[in-house]
Scaffold this motif. Structure first.
Motif, PDB file in Angstrom:
ATOM      1  N   LEU A  11     104.037 -23.032  49.668  1.00  0.00           N
ATOM      2  CA  LEU A  11     103.089 -23.807  50.480  1.00  0.00           C
ATOM      3  C   LEU A  11     101.674 -23.455  50.023  1.00  0.00           C
ATOM      4  CD1 LEU A  11     102.251 -25.540  52.929  1.00  0.00           C
ATOM      5  CD2 LEU A  11     102.469 -23.465  54.323  1.00  0.00           C
ATOM      6  N   VAL A  12     100.937 -24.467  49.591  1.00  0.00           N
ATOM      7  CA  VAL A  12      99.567 -24.265  49.129  1.00  0.00           C
ATOM      8  C   VAL A  12      98.660 -25.332  49.732  1.00  0.00           C
ATOM      9  CG1 VAL A  12     100.274 -23.200  46.947  1.00  0.00           C
ATOM     10  CG2 VAL A  12      99.928 -25.682  47.067  1.00  0.00           C
ATOM     11  N   GLN A  13      97.363 -25.146  49.544  1.00  0.00           N
ATOM     12  CA  GLN A  13      96.399 -26.135  50.008  1.00  0.00           C
ATOM     13  C   GLN A  13      96.030 -27.080  48.870  1.00  0.00           C
ATOM     14  OE1 GLN A  13      93.135 -23.845  51.671  1.00  0.00           O
ATOM     15  NE2 GLN A  13      94.103 -23.843  53.688  1.00  0.00           N
ATOM     16  N   ALA A  14      95.544 -28.240  49.230  1.00  0.00           N
ATOM     17  CA  ALA A  14      95.094 -29.204  48.231  1.00  0.00           C
ATOM     18  C   ALA A  14      94.052 -28.551  47.325  1.00  0.00           C
ATOM     19  CB  ALA A  14      94.515 -30.433  48.904  1.00  0.00           C
ATOM     20  N   LYS A  76     112.159 -16.298  26.599  1.00  0.00           N
ATOM     21  CA  LYS A  76     112.696 -16.082  27.940  1.00  0.00           C
ATOM     22  C   LYS A  76     113.729 -17.143  28.317  1.00  0.00           C
ATOM     23  CE  LYS A  76     108.546 -13.793  29.716  1.00  0.00           C
ATOM     24  NZ  LYS A  76     107.475 -13.826  30.740  1.00  0.00           N
ATOM     25  N   ASN A  77     113.913 -18.134  27.462  1.00  0.00           N
ATOM     26  CA  ASN A  77     114.846 -19.228  27.735  1.00  0.00           C
ATOM     27  C   ASN A  77     114.502 -19.924  29.054  1.00  0.00           C
ATOM     28  OD1 ASN A  77     116.998 -20.781  26.745  1.00  0.00           O
ATOM     29  ND2 ASN A  77     118.485 -19.702  28.017  1.00  0.00           N
ATOM     30  N   THR A  78     113.221 -20.230  29.187  1.00  0.00           N
ATOM     31  CA  THR A  78     112.748 -20.897  30.402  1.00  0.00           C
ATOM     32  C   THR A  78     111.907 -22.125  30.046  1.00  0.00           C
ATOM     33  OG1 THR A  78     110.730 -19.557  30.508  1.00  0.00           O
ATOM     34  CG2 THR A  78     112.651 -18.734  31.714  1.00  0.00           C
ATOM     35  N   VAL A  79     111.769 -22.983  31.038  1.00  0.00           N
ATOM     36  CA  VAL A  79     110.859 -24.115  30.956  1.00  0.00           C
ATOM     37  C   VAL A  79     109.948 -24.031  32.177  1.00  0.00           C
ATOM     38  CG1 VAL A  79     110.628 -26.620  30.982  1.00  0.00           C
ATOM     39  CG2 VAL A  79     112.489 -25.547  29.713  1.00  0.00           C
ATOM     40  N   ASN A  80     108.666 -24.179  31.959  1.00  0.00           N
ATOM     41  CA  ASN A  80     107.695 -23.989  33.025  1.00  0.00           C
ATOM     42  C   ASN A  80     106.923 -25.275  33.316  1.00  0.00           C
ATOM     43  OD1 ASN A  80     108.202 -21.082  33.096  1.00  0.00           O
ATOM     44  ND2 ASN A  80     107.187 -21.088  31.106  1.00  0.00           N
ATOM     45  N   LEU A  81     106.424 -25.370  34.530  1.00  0.00           N
ATOM     46  CA  LEU A  81     105.574 -26.487  34.921  1.00  0.00           C
ATOM     47  C   LEU A  81     104.353 -25.916  35.629  1.00  0.00           C
ATOM     48  CD1 LEU A  81     105.377 -29.613  34.961  1.00  0.00           C
ATOM     49  CD2 LEU A  81     106.241 -29.499  37.316  1.00  0.00           C
ATOM     50  N   GLN A  82     103.226 -25.929  34.936  1.00  0.00           N
ATOM     51  CA  GLN A  82     101.966 -25.485  35.522  1.00  0.00           C
ATOM     52  C   GLN A  82     101.341 -26.665  36.246  1.00  0.00           C
ATOM     53  OE1 GLN A  82     100.463 -22.388  35.561  1.00  0.00           O
ATOM     54  NE2 GLN A  82      98.966 -23.345  36.921  1.00  0.00           N
ATOM     55  N   MET A  83     101.114 -26.489  37.530  1.00  0.00           N
ATOM     56  CA  MET A  83     100.587 -27.584  38.356  1.00  0.00           C
ATOM     57  C   MET A  83      99.228 -27.177  38.904  1.00  0.00           C
ATOM     58  SD  MET A  83     104.065 -28.702  40.380  1.00  0.00           S
ATOM     59  CE  MET A  83     104.090 -27.248  41.406  1.00  0.00           C
ATOM     60  N   ASN A  84      98.207 -27.883  38.479  1.00  0.00           N
ATOM     61  CA  ASN A  84      96.842 -27.619  38.927  1.00  0.00           C
ATOM     62  C   ASN A  84      96.327 -28.760  39.786  1.00  0.00           C
ATOM     63  OD1 ASN A  84      96.844 -25.247  37.352  1.00  0.00           O
ATOM     64  ND2 ASN A  84      96.078 -26.353  35.566  1.00  0.00           N
ATOM     65  N   THR A  85      95.279 -28.482  40.529  1.00  0.00           N
ATOM     66  CA  THR A  85      94.636 -29.482  41.387  1.00  0.00           C
ATOM     67  C   THR A  85      95.685 -30.250  42.200  1.00  0.00           C
ATOM     68  OG1 THR A  85      93.085 -29.749  39.528  1.00  0.00           O
ATOM     69  CG2 THR A  85      92.779 -31.183  41.429  1.00  0.00           C
ATOM     70  N   LEU A  86      96.514 -29.501  42.885  1.00  0.00           N
ATOM     71  CA  LEU A  86      97.604 -30.125  43.640  1.00  0.00           C
ATOM     72  C   LEU A  86      97.076 -31.003  44.770  1.00  0.00           C
ATOM     73  CD1 LEU A  86     100.050 -27.128  43.605  1.00  0.00           C
ATOM     74  CD2 LEU A  86     100.613 -29.442  42.840  1.00  0.00           C
ATOM     75  N   LYS A  87      97.816 -32.058  45.035  1.00  0.00           N
ATOM     76  CA  LYS A  87      97.468 -33.019  46.073  1.00  0.00           C
ATOM     77  C   LYS A  87      98.599 -33.090  47.102  1.00  0.00           C
ATOM     78  CE  LYS A  87      95.098 -35.891  42.640  1.00  0.00           C
ATOM     79  NZ  LYS A  87      95.019 -37.250  42.023  1.00  0.00           N
ATOM     80  N   PRO A  88      98.313 -33.514  48.320  1.00  0.00           N
ATOM     81  CA  PRO A  88      99.391 -33.648  49.315  1.00  0.00           C
ATOM     82  C   PRO A  88     100.526 -34.549  48.834  1.00  0.00           C
ATOM     83  CG  PRO A  88      97.262 -33.736  50.400  1.00  0.00           C
ATOM     84  CD  PRO A  88      96.986 -33.728  48.922  1.00  0.00           C
ATOM     85  N   GLU A  89     100.221 -35.551  48.045  1.00  0.00           N
ATOM     86  CA  GLU A  89     101.271 -36.449  47.544  1.00  0.00           C
ATOM     87  C   GLU A  89     102.169 -35.800  46.495  1.00  0.00           C
ATOM     88  OE1 GLU A  89      97.982 -37.071  47.747  1.00  0.00           O
ATOM     89  OE2 GLU A  89      97.277 -38.243  46.020  1.00  0.00           O
ATOM     90  N   ASP A  90     101.850 -34.582  46.072  1.00  0.00           N
ATOM     91  CA  ASP A  90     102.726 -33.834  45.171  1.00  0.00           C
ATOM     92  C   ASP A  90     103.827 -33.109  45.941  1.00  0.00           C
ATOM     93  OD1 ASP A  90      99.808 -32.914  43.301  1.00  0.00           O
ATOM     94  OD2 ASP A  90     101.294 -34.448  42.780  1.00  0.00           O
ATOM     95  N   THR A  91     103.766 -33.141  47.263  1.00  0.00           N
ATOM     96  CA  THR A  91     104.772 -32.473  48.086  1.00  0.00           C
ATOM     97  C   THR A  91     106.151 -33.073  47.847  1.00  0.00           C
ATOM     98  OG1 THR A  91     103.188 -31.888  49.823  1.00  0.00           O
ATOM     99  CG2 THR A  91     105.506 -32.025  50.456  1.00  0.00           C
ATOM    100  N   ALA A  92     107.103 -32.211  47.477  1.00  0.00           N
ATOM    101  CA  ALA A  92     108.457 -32.653  47.155  1.00  0.00           C
ATOM    102  C   ALA A  92     109.305 -31.436  46.806  1.00  0.00           C
ATOM    103  CB  ALA A  92     108.444 -33.623  45.979  1.00  0.00           C
ATOM    104  N   VAL A  93     110.592 -31.683  46.666  1.00  0.00           N
ATOM    105  CA  VAL A  93     111.478 -30.693  46.041  1.00  0.00           C
ATOM    106  C   VAL A  93     111.451 -30.974  44.545  1.00  0.00           C
ATOM    107  CG1 VAL A  93     113.801 -29.784  45.863  1.00  0.00           C
ATOM    108  CG2 VAL A  93     112.916 -30.519  48.099  1.00  0.00           C
ATOM    109  N   THR A 121     105.029 -27.647  48.825  1.00  0.00           N
ATOM    110  CA  THR A 121     104.359 -28.305  49.932  1.00  0.00           C
ATOM    111  C   THR A 121     102.864 -28.103  49.779  1.00  0.00           C
ATOM    112  OG1 THR A 121     106.241 -27.875  51.388  1.00  0.00           O
ATOM    113  CG2 THR A 121     104.167 -28.505  52.426  1.00  0.00           C
ATOM    114  N   VAL A 122     102.121 -29.214  49.765  1.00  0.00           N
ATOM    115  CA  VAL A 122     100.677 -29.168  49.598  1.00  0.00           C
ATOM    116  C   VAL A 122     100.038 -29.703  50.878  1.00  0.00           C
ATOM    117  CG1 VAL A 122      98.712 -29.808  48.176  1.00  0.00           C
ATOM    118  CG2 VAL A 122     100.976 -29.574  47.129  1.00  0.00           C
ATOM    119  N   SER A 123      99.276 -28.859  51.542  1.00  0.00           N
ATOM    120  CA  SER A 123      98.622 -29.280  52.782  1.00  0.00           C
ATOM    121  C   SER A 123      97.218 -29.785  52.497  1.00  0.00           C
ATOM    122  CB  SER A 123      98.573 -28.116  53.764  1.00  0.00           C
ATOM    123  OG  SER A 123      97.773 -27.066  53.248  1.00  0.00           O
ATOM    124  N   SER A 124      96.767 -30.707  53.311  1.00  0.00           N
ATOM    125  CA  SER A 124      95.436 -31.297  53.104  1.00  0.00           C
ATOM    126  C   SER A 124      94.361 -30.505  53.814  1.00  0.00           C
ATOM    127  CB  SER A 124      95.430 -32.733  53.609  1.00  0.00           C
ATOM    128  OG  SER A 124      95.799 -32.778  54.960  1.00  0.00           O
TER     129      SER A 124
END
Length: 124
Positions: A11-14, A76-93, A121-124
């Motif tokens: 859970l983060v803020q916009a 590391k046998n991983t795939v990453n997703l760096q998400m910046n400037t998150l918006k409430p509409e990015d809220t999802a699984v 979850t991105v709160s406004s």
């Protein structure tokens, strides 16, 4: 068989950032085309980003271009997703997926393996 496990949601803020990680066991991810999808309540699963097996070619859905970055960590046998400037509409699984096929990369049906998902979850 490939087992995928996502982590890093929360859970983060916009305007905040999060980094999702998808760890694999059973096979090396370098043999697969990898992608992130997301699904919000009441909506269909949506393509977010993909990285080709080379690690140098990436595609994004328009709504995240310039804000999200997908990358591979072969050691590391991983795939990453760096998400910046998150918006409430990015809220999802958010789900990690692996495919032996390269196209159509935005179609969930081509992906052979899926993780269990991590909630963002991105709160406004």
């Amino acid at each position: 068989q490939v087992q995928l496990v996502e982590s890093g949601g929360g859970l983060v803020q916009a305007g905040d950032s999060l980094r999702l990680s998808c760890a694999a066991s059973g096979r090396t991810l370098s043999n697969y085309y990898m992608a992130w999808f997301r699904q919000a309540p009441g909506k269909e699963r949506e393509f977010v980003a993909t990285v080709r097996s080379s690690g140098t070619i990436t595609y994004y859905t328009d709504s995240v271009k310039g804000r999200f970055t997908i990358s591979r960590d072969y050691a590391k046998n991983t795939v990453n997703l760096q998400m910046n400037t998150l918006k409430p509409e990015d809220t999802a699984v958010y789900y990690c997926a692996a495919s032996r096929s390269s196209a159509p990369y935005a179609n969930p049906s081509i992906y052979n393996y899926w993780g269990q998902g991590t909630q963002v979850t991105v709160s406004s």
